[in-house]
Design a protein around this motif. Structure first.
Motif, PDB file in Angstrom:
ATOM      1  N   THR A   1      41.245  -7.376  -3.319  1.00  0.00           N
ATOM      2  CA  THR A   1      40.183  -6.392  -3.119  1.00  0.00           C
ATOM      3  C   THR A   1      39.840  -6.285  -1.636  1.00  0.00           C
ATOM      4  O   THR A   1      39.696  -5.179  -1.086  1.00  0.00           O
ATOM      5  CB  THR A   1      38.923  -6.782  -3.913  1.00  0.00           C
ATOM      6  OG1 THR A   1      39.242  -6.861  -5.305  1.00  0.00           O
ATOM      7  CG2 THR A   1      37.810  -5.773  -3.705  1.00  0.00           C
ATOM      8  N   PHE A   2      39.700  -7.433  -0.976  1.00  0.00           N
ATOM      9  CA  PHE A   2      39.413  -7.448   0.464  1.00  0.00           C
ATOM     10  C   PHE A   2      40.494  -6.689   1.238  1.00  0.00           C
ATOM     11  O   PHE A   2      40.197  -5.880   2.130  1.00  0.00           O
ATOM     12  CB  PHE A   2      39.318  -8.894   0.957  1.00  0.00           C
ATOM     13  CG  PHE A   2      38.990  -9.021   2.419  1.00  0.00           C
ATOM     14  CD1 PHE A   2      37.683  -9.198   2.840  1.00  0.00           C
ATOM     15  CD2 PHE A   2      39.999  -8.960   3.378  1.00  0.00           C
ATOM     16  CE1 PHE A   2      37.384  -9.305   4.194  1.00  0.00           C
ATOM     17  CE2 PHE A   2      39.708  -9.065   4.729  1.00  0.00           C
ATOM     18  CZ  PHE A   2      38.393  -9.239   5.137  1.00  0.00           C
TER      19      PHE A   2
ATOM     20  N   ARG B   1      44.197  -4.541   5.602  1.00  0.00           N
ATOM     21  CA  ARG B   1      44.882  -5.603   6.345  1.00  0.00           C
ATOM     22  C   ARG B   1      44.880  -6.870   5.498  1.00  0.00           C
ATOM     23  O   ARG B   1      44.067  -7.020   4.576  1.00  0.00           O
ATOM     24  CB  ARG B   1      44.185  -5.876   7.680  1.00  0.00           C
ATOM     25  CG  ARG B   1      42.784  -6.430   7.562  1.00  0.00           C
ATOM     26  CD  ARG B   1      42.250  -6.911   8.904  1.00  0.00           C
ATOM     27  NE  ARG B   1      40.870  -7.381   8.823  1.00  0.00           N
ATOM     28  CZ  ARG B   1      40.500  -8.582   8.369  1.00  0.00           C
ATOM     29  NH1 ARG B   1      41.418  -9.459   7.948  1.00  0.00           N
ATOM     30  NH2 ARG B   1      39.219  -8.925   8.338  1.00  0.00           N
ATOM     31  N   PRO B   2      45.774  -7.826   5.804  1.00  0.00           N
ATOM     32  CA  PRO B   2      45.789  -9.078   5.041  1.00  0.00           C
ATOM     33  C   PRO B   2      44.511  -9.883   5.276  1.00  0.00           C
ATOM     34  O   PRO B   2      43.889  -9.807   6.338  1.00  0.00           O
ATOM     35  CB  PRO B   2      47.014  -9.816   5.598  1.00  0.00           C
ATOM     36  CG  PRO B   2      47.851  -8.759   6.241  1.00  0.00           C
ATOM     37  CD  PRO B   2      46.882  -7.740   6.769  1.00  0.00           C
ATOM     38  N   VAL B   3      44.125 -10.637   4.276  1.00  0.00           N
ATOM     39  CA  VAL B   3      42.985 -11.527   4.408  1.00  0.00           C
ATOM     40  C   VAL B   3      43.399 -12.724   5.260  1.00  0.00           C
ATOM     41  O   VAL B   3      44.488 -13.265   5.116  1.00  0.00           O
ATOM     42  CB  VAL B   3      42.474 -11.966   3.016  1.00  0.00           C
ATOM     43  CG1 VAL B   3      43.535 -12.700   2.241  1.00  0.00           C
ATOM     44  CG2 VAL B   3      41.215 -12.810   3.142  1.00  0.00           C
ATOM     45  N   SER B   4      42.553 -13.126   6.188  1.00  0.00           N
ATOM     46  CA  SER B   4      42.890 -14.241   7.086  1.00  0.00           C
ATOM     47  C   SER B   4      42.638 -15.579   6.392  1.00  0.00           C
ATOM     48  O   SER B   4      42.014 -15.648   5.335  1.00  0.00           O
ATOM     49  CB  SER B   4      42.046 -14.156   8.356  1.00  0.00           C
ATOM     50  OG  SER B   4      40.684 -14.456   8.059  1.00  0.00           O
TER      51      SER B   4
END
Length: 232
Positions: free
Chosen positions: A75-76, A82-85
Motif C-alpha cells: 500500500t505504501f 517508490r519502494p518502501v525503505s
C-alpha cells in the motif's frame, strides 16, 4: 434441537470467536493511517486500497501478521510510487508489535464456556492462517487443553470440513461449527452437511462477510459465546 444432554461434536473457530483478532489489525491500520498522513487521499480511500490489496494477496500470501505487513508495505509503495525503505519497513513493523508478538485477548467467558461444554460434548478447534503463527496463538491462549484435536489449515472450505468429519468419524447431522465468519465458518460447514452457530463479531474482517440464508433453521444465531451453554 435435541436435549442439551445429547452429546455432540462442536467445532470452534478461533480468531474473533475465542479471542480478539480483527480488532487488533484495525488498531494497526488506524495507527498506520496516522503515520502515513497522506496529503491528498482521505483515510477511507486509503483503507479501500488496503482492502483491495488484501483481497488480491490472500491467494498467494495467505493470512496472518506477516502477510498483513506485506499488504501495508505494498500500500505504501502504491501511494508513494517508490519502494518502501528499510527504515519505513521497521516503522510499519513497530506499529504492528501487538500482532507480531501474538498477544491474546480472550473473549469474555471463554474458559468457563469451553470447560463446561467439554464435559458435555466433544470439542474440536479449526482455525485458518499461517501454521506457525496460529500455533503460537493457540499456545498463548491456553485453550488447547479443552479440545480433542486442533486443526490449522490455510483456508476453510467445504473440503476441509468434510475431511475433519472423515478424520474424526463425525456424523455431520450431529456436528456444529461455531464461529463468527459466514464465509469461512457457516456456509462451508452447512455445505458439508453440518449445523452451525453464528456468533457475529462487531469487527469481523470485511473479506469474511457473506450472506446467510435467514430461513436456514440449521444455523443458530447467538449474540455471545456464553449463550452456547443454554443450547448445548
Amino acid at each position: 434441537m435435541d436435549s442439551p444432554a445429547t452429546r455432540r461434536a462442536l467445532i470452534f473457530d478461533a480468531d474473533d470467536t475465542l479471542w480478539e483478532n480483527n480488532i487488533l489489525f484495525e488498531r494497526v491500520i488506524e495507527d498506520y493511517l496516522d503515520w502515513l498522513a497522506h496529503p491528498t487521499l482521505d483515510r477511507g480511500e486509503i483503507r479501500s486500497m488496503i482492502d483491495d490489496i488484501e483481497a488480491a494477496n490472500t491467494r498467494t500470501h495467505g493470512y496472518g501478521a506477516r502477510a498483513f505487513l506485506t499488504n501495508l508495505g505494498q500500500t505504501f509503495e502504491r501511494l508513494n510510487a517508490r519502494p518502501v525503505s528499510e527504515a519505513e519497513t521497521r516503522e510499519i513493523e513497530r506499529l504492528a508489535t501487538a500482532l507480531l508478538e501474538h498477544r491474546i485477548e480472550l473473549m469474555p467467558g471463554v474458559m468457563d464456556v469451553l470447560g463446561t461444554l467439554g464435559r458435555r460434548h466433544d470439542l474440536y478447534l479449526l482455525t485458518k492462517g499461517d501454521s506457525a503463527e496460529q500455533q503460537r496463538k493457540v499456545a498463548a491462549s491456553g485453550v488447547a487443553q479443552h479440545f480433542r484435536h486442533v486443526h490449522i489449515v490455510p483456508e476453510k472450505d467445504v473440503t476441509v470440513y468434510l475431511e475433519v468429519a472423515r478424520q474424526h468419524d463425525l456424523d455431520p447431522a450431529n456436528t456444529w461449527m461455531i464461529g463468527n465468519s459466514p464465509k469461512s465458518d457457516i456456509l462451508p460447514a452447512r455445505a458439508a452437511g453440518m449445523n452451525a452457530v453464528y456468533i457475529p463479531h462487531v469487527s469481523s474482517w470485511v473479506l469474511e462477510h457473506a450472506e446467510i440464508d435467514p430461513a436456514d433453521t440449521s444455523v443458530l444465531h447467538l449474540s455471545a459465546l456464553p449463550a452456547l451453554l443454554e443450547h448445548f
